[in-house]
Motif scaffolding. Structure first.
Motif, short mmCIF file in Angstrom:
data_model
loop_
_atom_site.label_atom_id
_atom_site.label_comp_id
_atom_site.label_asym_id
_atom_site.label_seq_id
_atom_site.Cartn_x
_atom_site.Cartn_y
_atom_site.Cartn_z
N PRO A 181 -6.77 2.08 15.24
CA PRO A 181 -7.66 3.27 15.55
C PRO A 181 -7.34 3.76 17.17
CG PRO A 181 -8.76 1.48 14.59
CD PRO A 181 -7.41 0.84 14.74
N LEU A 182 -6.88 2.79 18.11
CA LEU A 182 -6.83 3.22 19.36
C LEU A 182 -5.79 4.39 19.31
CD1 LEU A 182 -7.04 0.14 21.50
CD2 LEU A 182 -8.74 1.52 20.92
N THR A 183 -4.71 4.28 18.60
CA THR A 183 -3.76 5.44 18.65
C THR A 183 -4.17 6.69 17.75
OG1 THR A 183 -2.57 4.50 16.40
CG2 THR A 183 -1.96 3.37 18.48
N LEU A 184 -5.26 6.53 17.13
CA LEU A 184 -5.74 7.71 16.52
C LEU A 184 -6.84 8.32 17.31
CD1 LEU A 184 -5.84 6.02 12.86
CD2 LEU A 184 -4.20 7.74 13.78
N GLY A 185 -7.13 7.99 18.49
CA GLY A 185 -8.10 8.64 19.30
C GLY A 185 -9.41 7.71 19.69
N ALA A 186 -9.54 6.72 19.08
CA ALA A 186 -10.69 5.62 19.37
C ALA A 186 -10.49 5.33 20.85
CB ALA A 186 -10.74 4.67 18.25
N ASP A 187 -11.78 4.77 21.34
CA ASP A 187 -12.00 4.36 22.50
C ASP A 187 -11.88 2.83 22.67
OD1 ASP A 187 -12.26 7.01 24.21
OD2 ASP A 187 -13.74 6.94 22.79
N ILE A 188 -12.46 2.09 21.60
CA ILE A 188 -12.71 0.67 21.38
C ILE A 188 -12.37 0.42 20.01
CG2 ILE A 188 -14.45 -1.16 21.73
CD1 ILE A 188 -15.72 0.50 23.64
N VAL A 189 -11.76 -0.74 19.92
CA VAL A 189 -11.67 -1.31 18.33
C VAL A 189 -12.21 -2.75 18.48
CG1 VAL A 189 -9.18 -1.95 18.70
CG2 VAL A 189 -10.09 -1.55 16.75
N LEU A 190 -12.86 -3.32 17.50
CA LEU A 190 -13.33 -4.74 17.49
C LEU A 190 -12.97 -5.06 16.11
CD1 LEU A 190 -16.90 -5.16 16.97
CD2 LEU A 190 -16.11 -2.54 16.97
N HIS A 191 -13.08 -6.35 16.07
CA HIS A 191 -12.76 -7.35 14.78
C HIS A 191 -13.75 -8.44 14.54
CE1 HIS A 191 -8.76 -5.49 14.18
NE2 HIS A 191 -8.70 -5.39 15.50
N SER A 192 -14.03 -8.93 13.47
CA SER A 192 -14.54 -10.11 13.16
C SER A 192 -13.32 -11.02 12.98
CB SER A 192 -15.48 -10.15 11.90
OG SER A 192 -15.61 -11.61 11.81
N ALA A 193 -12.82 -11.51 13.86
CA ALA A 193 -11.67 -12.12 13.99
C ALA A 193 -11.70 -13.50 12.91
CB ALA A 193 -10.97 -12.57 15.29
N THR A 194 -12.84 -13.76 12.77
CA THR A 194 -13.33 -14.84 11.86
C THR A 194 -12.31 -14.70 10.36
OG1 THR A 194 -15.22 -15.18 12.60
CG2 THR A 194 -15.07 -16.10 10.50
N LYS A 195 -12.37 -13.54 10.12
CA LYS A 195 -11.86 -12.84 8.68
C LYS A 195 -10.10 -12.99 8.77
CE LYS A 195 -16.01 -12.15 8.04
NZ LYS A 195 -16.74 -12.21 9.23
N PHE A 196 -9.35 -11.94 8.62
CA PHE A 196 -8.11 -11.94 8.28
C PHE A 196 -7.30 -12.56 9.51
CE2 PHE A 196 -9.48 -8.60 5.31
CZ PHE A 196 -8.87 -9.09 4.14
N LEU A 197 -7.66 -12.13 10.79
CA LEU A 197 -6.85 -12.58 11.94
C LEU A 197 -6.69 -14.19 11.91
CD1 LEU A 197 -8.29 -10.01 14.54
CD2 LEU A 197 -6.21 -9.83 12.98
N GLY A 198 -8.09 -14.82 11.74
CA GLY A 198 -7.73 -16.41 11.63
C GLY A 198 -7.08 -16.66 10.41
N GLY A 199 -7.72 -15.94 9.26
CA GLY A 199 -7.02 -16.22 7.73
C GLY A 199 -7.42 -17.38 7.26
N HIS A 200 -7.96 -18.68 7.93
CA HIS A 200 -7.89 -19.83 7.20
C HIS A 200 -9.31 -20.44 7.09
CE1 HIS A 200 -3.87 -19.38 8.25
NE2 HIS A 200 -3.47 -20.23 7.33
N SER A 201 -10.37 -19.72 7.27
CA SER A 201 -11.76 -20.14 7.21
C SER A 201 -12.10 -21.16 7.92
CB SER A 201 -11.97 -20.58 5.51
OG SER A 201 -11.91 -19.43 4.90
#
Length: 378
Positions: A181-201
């Protein structure tokens, strides 16, 4: 540097002191100083920790931002971001947001004078109509949870900039592997990193990245002042999980495409929600702004009774909150993730009692489709 390479070599690679190829877990709360007020780089782990810093540098790099932040949960990240604003400020948010985001805005932050209006941002024409004199930001969730609606990030950010608003994007469903999103003009991007970024519950975490030094300085001040930081153990787990994000997301999506084909032709499935479908309302926008459509899919079987019957019969889809894990997860949003949203509001949004949400894992696709096939013999 390509995404898969950046996920492994981005941020801080290894440890220069020992040659370790993995950033160590710095399980420490305070640091020896050379003199009063003269730290060697770190002074207190709420303010900064080497393991957390490596993670923050990684999310900064993979989101193409100026600075990254790691929080104790996705909701801690969202709360800190909302603390950039003041009493009396107004925030526009996507209507079909995660139930926890809705709860935070309407049950907690409203008590401190922060106003919120929820609108269908997938139609850009709705945004300008709802901007008021005290509106300060536009908060987008795209694709949304659980109806997978897609908002044109670049178009929405352009409208926001015309009125001096910050654009904030929850990128949890797409992840930085598919969408930035930042490359598309957004100022801030956030994630629940619990999900895909961690990926292993196995970890609860939140990540954010910003595209501007001034915003970064303000957010770091809030992060340090309020203290919702991610600990070194969880930071290390997340660093490890993100190394395989690319290959996991590709396998997730390949499985999802096959499951969507199966659901689309099943007689007991009334409707399928997935941005990768050509008849999805904003399919072309999703194709333009993202490199993949993800592995979240929702479908409607018509009633709560039928939905619960499907869930009772499944073997490989685990009934659980959360998403984005290597194992396939399943939920009924109206009874679980979105139960905090009033029933009338859910009905208005289209979150029916028969809506089932899948987070497709990386098991063998034949096992997953076979499981769904037997469960849907209603």
């Amino acid at each position: 540097m390509k995404k898969k390479t950046k996920l492994i070599h981005g941020g801080i690679f290894g440890d220069e002191h020992t040659g370790a190829v993995s950033v160590p877990i710095y399980q420490v709360s305070t640091y020896k100083q050379d003199g009063p007020g003269r730290p060697k780089g770190y002074e207190y782990s709420r303010t900064g920790n080497p393991t957390r810093h490596a993670l923050e540098e990684l999310i900064k790099d993979v989101e193409e931002g100026d600075r990254g932040f790691a929080f104790s949960s996705g909701m801690a990240a969202m709360s800190a971001i909302m603390m950039l604003f003041s009493q009396g400020d107004h925030i526009l948010l996507t209507d079909d947001v995660y139930g926890g985001s809705f709860r935070l805005m309407t049950k907690v932050l409203n008590r401190f004078g922060l106003e919120a209006t929820f609108i269908d941002t997938s139609n850009l024409g709705n945004i300008e109509k709802e901007i008021k004199g005290n509106t300060k930001a536009l908060f987008l969730e795209t694709p949304t949870n659980p109806l997978l609606k897609v908002t044109d990030i670049a178009g929405a950010a352009s409208v926001a900039k015309q009125f001096g608003l910050l654009t904030i994007v929850d990128n949890t469903f797409s992840t930085p592997y598919w969408q930035n999103p930042l490359t598309l003009g957004a100022d801030i991007v956030l994630h629940s990193a619990t999900k895909f970024l961690g990926g292993h519950s196995d970890v609860v975490a939140g990540l954010a990245a910003v595209n501007d030094k001034i915003i970064g300085d303000k957010l770091h001040f809030i992060q340090n002042s309020t203290g919702g930081v991610l600990g070194p153990q969880d930071s290390w787990l997340l660093l490890r999980g993100m190394k395989t994000l690319g290959i996991r997301m590709e396998e997730h999506e390949q499985n999802t495409k096959e499951i969507v084909k199966f659901l689309e032709r099943h007689k007991h499935v009334l409707k399928v929600y997935y941005p990768g479908l050509k008849h999805h309302p904003n399919h072309e926008i999703a194709k333009r702004q993202a490199r993949g459509f993800g592995s979240m899919v929702s479908f409607d079987v018509g009633s709560e009774e039928k939905a619960e019957e499907v869930l009772r019969r499944l073997n490989y889809f685990t009934l659980a909150e959360s998403l984005g894990a290597v194992e396939s997860l399943i939920s009924i949003p109206a009874l679980m993730t979105h139960a905090s949203i009033p029933a009338a509001r859910r009905k208005e949004l289209g979150i029916t009692d028969g809506l089932i949400r899948l987070s497709v894992g990386i098991e063998d696709i034949e096992d997953l489709i076979g499981d769904l096939e037997q469960a849907l013999k209603l």
